[in-house]
Design a protein around this motif. Structure first.
Motif, short mmCIF file in Angstrom:
data_model
loop_
_atom_site.label_atom_id
_atom_site.label_comp_id
_atom_site.label_asym_id
_atom_site.label_seq_id
_atom_site.Cartn_x
_atom_site.Cartn_y
_atom_site.Cartn_z
N UNK A 157 0.83 -1.20 0.00
CA UNK A 157 0.00 0.00 0.00
C UNK A 157 0.87 1.26 0.00
N UNK A 158 0.31 2.33 -0.50
CA UNK A 158 1.04 3.59 -0.60
C UNK A 158 1.43 4.13 0.78
N UNK A 159 0.58 3.93 1.77
CA UNK A 159 0.91 4.46 3.10
C UNK A 159 1.15 3.31 4.07
N UNK A 160 1.95 3.57 5.05
CA UNK A 160 2.32 2.54 6.03
C UNK A 160 1.10 2.11 6.83
N UNK A 161 0.98 0.81 7.07
CA UNK A 161 -0.12 0.27 7.86
C UNK A 161 0.43 -0.73 8.88
N UNK A 162 1.26 -0.26 9.80
CA UNK A 162 1.90 -1.20 10.73
C UNK A 162 0.92 -1.97 11.60
N UNK A 163 -0.17 -1.31 12.02
CA UNK A 163 -1.15 -2.00 12.84
C UNK A 163 -1.84 -3.11 12.08
N UNK A 164 -2.20 -2.82 10.83
CA UNK A 164 -2.87 -3.84 10.03
C UNK A 164 -1.92 -4.99 9.70
N UNK A 165 -0.66 -4.66 9.42
CA UNK A 165 0.32 -5.72 9.13
C UNK A 165 0.50 -6.63 10.34
N UNK A 166 0.62 -6.04 11.52
CA UNK A 166 0.75 -6.86 12.72
C UNK A 166 -0.49 -7.72 12.94
N UNK A 167 -1.66 -7.15 12.66
CA UNK A 167 -2.89 -7.93 12.78
C UNK A 167 -2.92 -9.10 11.83
N UNK A 168 -2.46 -8.89 10.59
CA UNK A 168 -2.40 -10.01 9.63
C UNK A 168 -1.47 -11.10 10.12
N UNK A 169 -0.31 -10.70 10.67
CA UNK A 169 0.64 -11.69 11.17
C UNK A 169 -0.01 -12.54 12.26
N UNK A 170 -0.64 -11.90 13.23
CA UNK A 170 -1.27 -12.63 14.32
C UNK A 170 -2.38 -13.55 13.79
N UNK A 171 -3.13 -13.07 12.78
CA UNK A 171 -4.18 -13.90 12.19
C UNK A 171 -3.60 -15.12 11.51
#
Length: 296
Positions: free
Chosen positions: A145-159
């Motif tokens: 994505x064009x902008x950073x999404x660290x919270x969403x990335x961490x959520x994907x990892x945990x999922x």
């Protein structure tokens, strides 16, 4: 000859990488200085590790600790979804994962067990594998994505970790006890200073426990004795130094706590599956043909 995939070159946007790839050819054996989770989907291929070659099947999950190596052969439409974690982050912002029984077993305990050479291969329900592959695809999208999404990335990892844990754990079965505080404290000490000449008595004294009792606790929660876990840490740090520095092998051994070059070579080979010299040669060969992260 195989190459080494380097954390400093790949983890430019955060501590997690991910992608879904279809392989129609082999991938040369290569090492990592980060941790990788590879979920196998549809297709066919063979997995190459220090233990030999094995056919791959849908639902297999491969976890490689830093310093481990593998490759793929005879691939035909093989779907491989990679989720890679920075080794440095596993000692820092991702360290809380170790406090949870499920990721602790998947990312630490299973692949550091004796004889694994840092590679653990398990299996999940094929439906869970497909779900994990899809989630890693969403992780790849978020990372691009064009902008950073660290919270969403961490959520994907945990999922992803949760899907894989549920896929191999019967419904209602406990994931295991929370890690004992003394074990967590001991792991932190070993991670912080692996080159120190640790003794079990010293570690036990630091957490006010009897050495034998600490040893039993550590084996229950980690699957290894404290000193065997320390040896794995040293091998991983040595692998990074062999790949990244020009230090002679003997000095690499001394830098991680193994002052005797012969003993270092023997322990490194037992834990990684290659001698230090072989590992360095593999890590520096075929630099211009080094596979990208999509290769697994």
């Amino acid at each position: 000859m195989p190459a080494t995939l380097h954390e400093h070159a790949l983890f430019t946007a955060g501590p997690v990488l991910g992608g879904v790839h279809r392989l129609d050819a082999g991938v040369a054996s290569h090492a990592h200085d980060f941790l990788e989770i590879a979920v196998i989907g549809a297709g066919h291929g063979r997995h190459v590790t220090s233990q030999g070659e094995q056919p791959l099947r849908r639902g297999q999950v491969v976890v490689l600790r830093p310093g481990a190596w593998h490759g793929f052969r005879d691939c035909a439409g093989l779907v491989v979804a990679n989720c890679c974690l920075s080794a440095q982050a596993l000692r820092a912002e991702l360290a809380p994962l170790y406090d949870l029984a499920m990721p602790r077993r998947m990312l630490w305990t299973d692949p550091v067990a004796s004889g694994t050479h840092g590679v653990a291969v398990t299996a999940v329900d094929p439906a869970a594998a497909e779900e994990a592959v899809a989630e890693i695809g969403l992780l790849e999208r978020d990372l691009a994505a064009d902008r950073s999404r660290p919270g969403r990335v961490l959520g994907r990892l945990v999922t992803v970790l949760g899907i894989l844990a549920d896929g191999r754990t019967p419904a209602g079965q406990e994931h295991g006890p929370a890690i004992h505080p003394a074990v967590a404290a001991t792991v932190a000490r070993l991670e912080a200073a692996p080159a120190r000449a640790w003794r079990l008595d010293d570690l036990a004294r630091a957490v006010s426990l009897d050495p034998a009792y600490l040893g039993r606790l550590f084996r229950r929660h980690v699957g290894l004795t404290p000193l065997d876990f320390l040896a794995r840490l040293r091998a991983e740090r040595a692998a990074t130094l062999l790949a990244h520095s020009a230090l002679p092998a003997a000095r690499v051994g001394a830098a991680v706590g193994w002052d005797d070059p012969t003993y270092f070579a023997r322990r490194f080979r037992a834990l990684v599956g290659l001698t230090p010299t072989e590992y360095r040669r593999r890590s520096r060969a075929a630099v211009h043909e080094q596979p990208g992260p999509e290769a697994g």
